[in-house]
Motif scaffolding. Sequence first.
Motif, PDB file in Angstrom:
ATOM      1  N   ASP A 145       6.025   1.394   6.889  1.00 49.27           N
ATOM      2  CA  ASP A 145       4.630   1.010   6.630  1.00 49.27           C
ATOM      3  C   ASP A 145       4.020   1.958   5.612  1.00 49.27           C
ATOM      4  O   ASP A 145       3.437   2.961   5.975  1.00 49.27           O
ATOM      5  CB  ASP A 145       3.857   1.046   7.956  1.00 49.27           C
ATOM      6  CG  ASP A 145       2.425   0.576   7.825  1.00 49.27           C
ATOM      7  OD1 ASP A 145       2.089  -0.047   6.810  1.00 49.27           O
ATOM      8  OD2 ASP A 145       1.624   0.843   8.753  1.00 49.27           O
ATOM      9  N   ASP A 146       4.077   1.703   4.320  1.00 51.65           N
ATOM     10  CA  ASP A 146       4.596   0.508   3.695  1.00 51.65           C
ATOM     11  C   ASP A 146       5.392   0.911   2.459  1.00 51.65           C
ATOM     12  O   ASP A 146       5.539   0.157   1.510  1.00 51.65           O
ATOM     13  CB  ASP A 146       3.375  -0.379   3.356  1.00 51.65           C
ATOM     14  CG  ASP A 146       3.711  -1.717   2.741  1.00 51.65           C
ATOM     15  OD1 ASP A 146       4.722  -2.318   3.125  1.00 51.65           O
ATOM     16  OD2 ASP A 146       2.963  -2.143   1.866  1.00 51.65           O
TER      17      ASP A 146
ATOM     18  N   ASP B 149       4.303  -6.239   4.278  1.00 45.11           N
ATOM     19  CA  ASP B 149       3.625  -5.146   4.984  1.00 45.11           C
ATOM     20  C   ASP B 149       3.477  -5.479   6.465  1.00 45.11           C
ATOM     21  O   ASP B 149       2.469  -5.192   7.084  1.00 45.11           O
ATOM     22  CB  ASP B 149       2.243  -4.888   4.344  1.00 45.11           C
ATOM     23  CG  ASP B 149       1.522  -3.706   4.978  1.00 45.11           C
ATOM     24  OD1 ASP B 149       2.201  -2.831   5.555  1.00 45.11           O
ATOM     25  OD2 ASP B 149       0.276  -3.662   4.904  1.00 45.11           O
TER      26      ASP B 149
ATOM     27  N   HIS C 154       0.830  -1.213   0.000  1.00 47.16           N
ATOM     28  CA  HIS C 154       0.000   0.000   0.000  1.00 47.16           C
ATOM     29  C   HIS C 154       0.859   1.255   0.000  1.00 47.16           C
ATOM     30  O   HIS C 154       1.902   1.311   0.645  1.00 47.16           O
ATOM     31  CB  HIS C 154      -1.024  -0.003   1.129  1.00 47.16           C
ATOM     32  CG  HIS C 154      -0.460  -0.003   2.527  1.00 47.16           C
ATOM     33  ND1 HIS C 154      -0.238   1.155   3.229  1.00 47.16           N
ATOM     34  CD2 HIS C 154      -0.099  -1.017   3.352  1.00 47.16           C
ATOM     35  CE1 HIS C 154       0.224   0.851   4.439  1.00 47.16           C
ATOM     36  NE2 HIS C 154       0.336  -0.461   4.542  1.00 47.16           N
TER      37      HIS C 154
ATOM     38  N   TYR D  62       6.254  -6.659  10.130  1.00 40.49           N
ATOM     39  CA  TYR D  62       7.551  -6.370  10.740  1.00 40.49           C
ATOM     40  C   TYR D  62       8.115  -7.623  11.387  1.00 40.49           C
ATOM     41  O   TYR D  62       7.378  -8.546  11.714  1.00 40.49           O
ATOM     42  CB  TYR D  62       7.389  -5.238  11.771  1.00 40.49           C
ATOM     43  CG  TYR D  62       6.307  -4.273  11.325  1.00 40.49           C
ATOM     44  CD1 TYR D  62       6.582  -3.368  10.296  1.00 40.49           C
ATOM     45  CD2 TYR D  62       5.014  -4.343  11.817  1.00 40.49           C
ATOM     46  CE1 TYR D  62       5.583  -2.536   9.805  1.00 40.49           C
ATOM     47  CE2 TYR D  62       4.002  -3.514  11.326  1.00 40.49           C
ATOM     48  CZ  TYR D  62       4.293  -2.619  10.319  1.00 40.49           C
ATOM     49  OH  TYR D  62       3.310  -1.820   9.804  1.00 40.49           O
TER      50      TYR D  62
ATOM     51  N   GLU E  98      -5.293   1.396   2.179  1.00 43.30           N
ATOM     52  CA  GLU E  98      -5.169   0.306   3.157  1.00 43.30           C
ATOM     53  C   GLU E  98      -5.396   0.792   4.575  1.00 43.30           C
ATOM     54  O   GLU E  98      -6.087   0.158   5.363  1.00 43.30           O
ATOM     55  CB  GLU E  98      -3.776  -0.349   3.046  1.00 43.30           C
ATOM     56  CG  GLU E  98      -3.672  -1.692   3.743  1.00 43.30           C
ATOM     57  CD  GLU E  98      -3.348  -1.616   5.230  1.00 43.30           C
ATOM     58  OE1 GLU E  98      -3.543  -2.596   5.938  1.00 43.30           O
ATOM     59  OE2 GLU E  98      -2.904  -0.535   5.703  1.00 43.30           O
ATOM     60  N   GLU E  99      -4.811   1.948   4.900  1.00 39.99           N
ATOM     61  CA  GLU E  99      -4.914   2.455   6.273  1.00 39.99           C
ATOM     62  C   GLU E  99      -6.340   2.903   6.602  1.00 39.99           C
ATOM     63  O   GLU E  99      -6.637   3.242   7.739  1.00 39.99           O
ATOM     64  CB  GLU E  99      -3.939   3.616   6.497  1.00 39.99           C
ATOM     65  CG  GLU E  99      -2.466   3.262   6.281  1.00 39.99           C
ATOM     66  CD  GLU E  99      -1.896   2.307   7.330  1.00 39.99           C
ATOM     67  OE1 GLU E  99      -2.650   1.792   8.169  1.00 39.99           O
ATOM     68  OE2 GLU E  99      -0.668   2.075   7.274  1.00 39.99           O
TER      69      GLU E  99
HETATM   70 MN    MN Z   1       0.877  -1.474   6.319  1.00 38.50          MN
END
Ligand code: MN
Length: 473
Positions: free
Chosen positions: A131-132, A194, A97, A196, A165-166
Amino acid sequence: MVQQFLDYVEKNQDSFVDRLRKAVAIPSVSGDPSHRQDVFRMAEFLQGELKALGADNVETRDPGEQDFHGTKLPLPPIVLATVGTDPKKKTVLVYGHYDVQPALKEDGWTTDPFTLVEDDQQRLIGRGSSDDKGPVLGWINVVESHVKLGLELPVNLKFCLEGMEESGSEGLEKIIYSEASGYFKDVDAVCISDNYWLGTTKPCLTYGLRGVSYFHLTVRGPARDLHSGVFGGTVHEPMTDLFAVMSKLVTPTGKILVPGIYDQVRAMTDEEQKTYENLAFEMKELHDAVGNQINIHDDVRSVLQHRWRYPSLSLHGIEGAFYNPGDKTVVPACVIGKFSIRTVPDMGMDKVTELVEKYVTDEFKKLGSKNTMKIECSHAGNHWLSSPDHWNYVAASKAVEKVFGVKPDLTREGGSIPVTLSFQDALQKNVLLLPMGRGDDGAHSINEKLDRSNYISGIKLLGAYLYEVAQLE
Ligand code: MN
Ligand code: BES
Ligand code: MN
């Protein structure tokens, strides 16, 4: 060939950092309408980069419009691109994203959030670094390295990049289903970068995510805000009602009080218990990432289980409340409490909504208030669990060994990427999460960073993974 690629990445670090700098400079905040044009600009930037590298069929799909509190806003495009169409090669679909969380210097950032800064510990600081945008550019950097070396990619690569996406990936699920037999035909496996690493030292492959169901609880009373001296004690106050109901959702030790929620949670098996052993994660890493020692659970195993396989309920905010500094003796007329539940196997989204609606309605009734209450689920995305035995994971595991010299941990995550399940279901292909950043990158927080070494090794990893995929039959 893979060695040539790895060497190229090592030598051209600064040009990759420059690309990330350009991307971070575009404040593509999907949750803030005043930045919607920037989200579109970010889509243009990515299409430009992909076209410049000779990608084929760089196309967009239009997810339509978003209804933002009654105003219609255009949704940013889904960017599609293809690199290589050799029928003899495997085809890998990568998703990422290009939108980011909001960020203001005033939130407490040390530097301007949209200016990428490298500090003395070689951390690349800026909103979206981890991100991201870092991972999305990681894939583009893999393509660029091959173009510059005059090498073909070992697999055919397809891109699917989104800008919402967020904010709940509005419109993307439909497009994934309709392109399953179109643009995404011939895809053999999906890879998403996407998330960690679990901690800060060891890479991992991720095979599970929690889902999320987000709720708005509105309490309305007087026709306008009131003076608390004149009306206090004489009317039902919306904020008081809201607090009373919100305080009954979850206990301070994290137990969800909505009846029936835990009935749907999959039982733990001995086999699953083993998956929490020997992982590169210590309580100290939790303390460091949180910035305080406020853990509910005292051992690593329960921390991870509560992050990965049990639901949680978080209270996020109250719209309409007086929150400025100073005192104001007001009775807000209408307040909207926001909370979400992270969901896990085998919870059903509709069932969760039904249970929450019933409980909140009952609890509000108990107050005997004459105000009105409305509870609604504003968006929901399902949880996802994959099988890490698949060749897709074997390839990624070998790539980690090649680049880092260690075997990756197999992890799940507490966060959500709702379209992960859509890809798995619509394409009927295995989906792998292959993270680039570390557990302490501070995604969504202030001073979000991506260590230079994670960015550079991450580019190597994404490329090496494609070579490993190509070598498996
Ligand atoms: Mn993300
Ligand atoms: N990259 C995260 C997802 C994530 C978070 C994966 C933590 C692993 C660990 C993603 O950008 C994100 O923030 N997702 C949202 C989804 C929501 C808006 C539907 C989330 O998890 O809150
Ligand atoms: Mn995020």
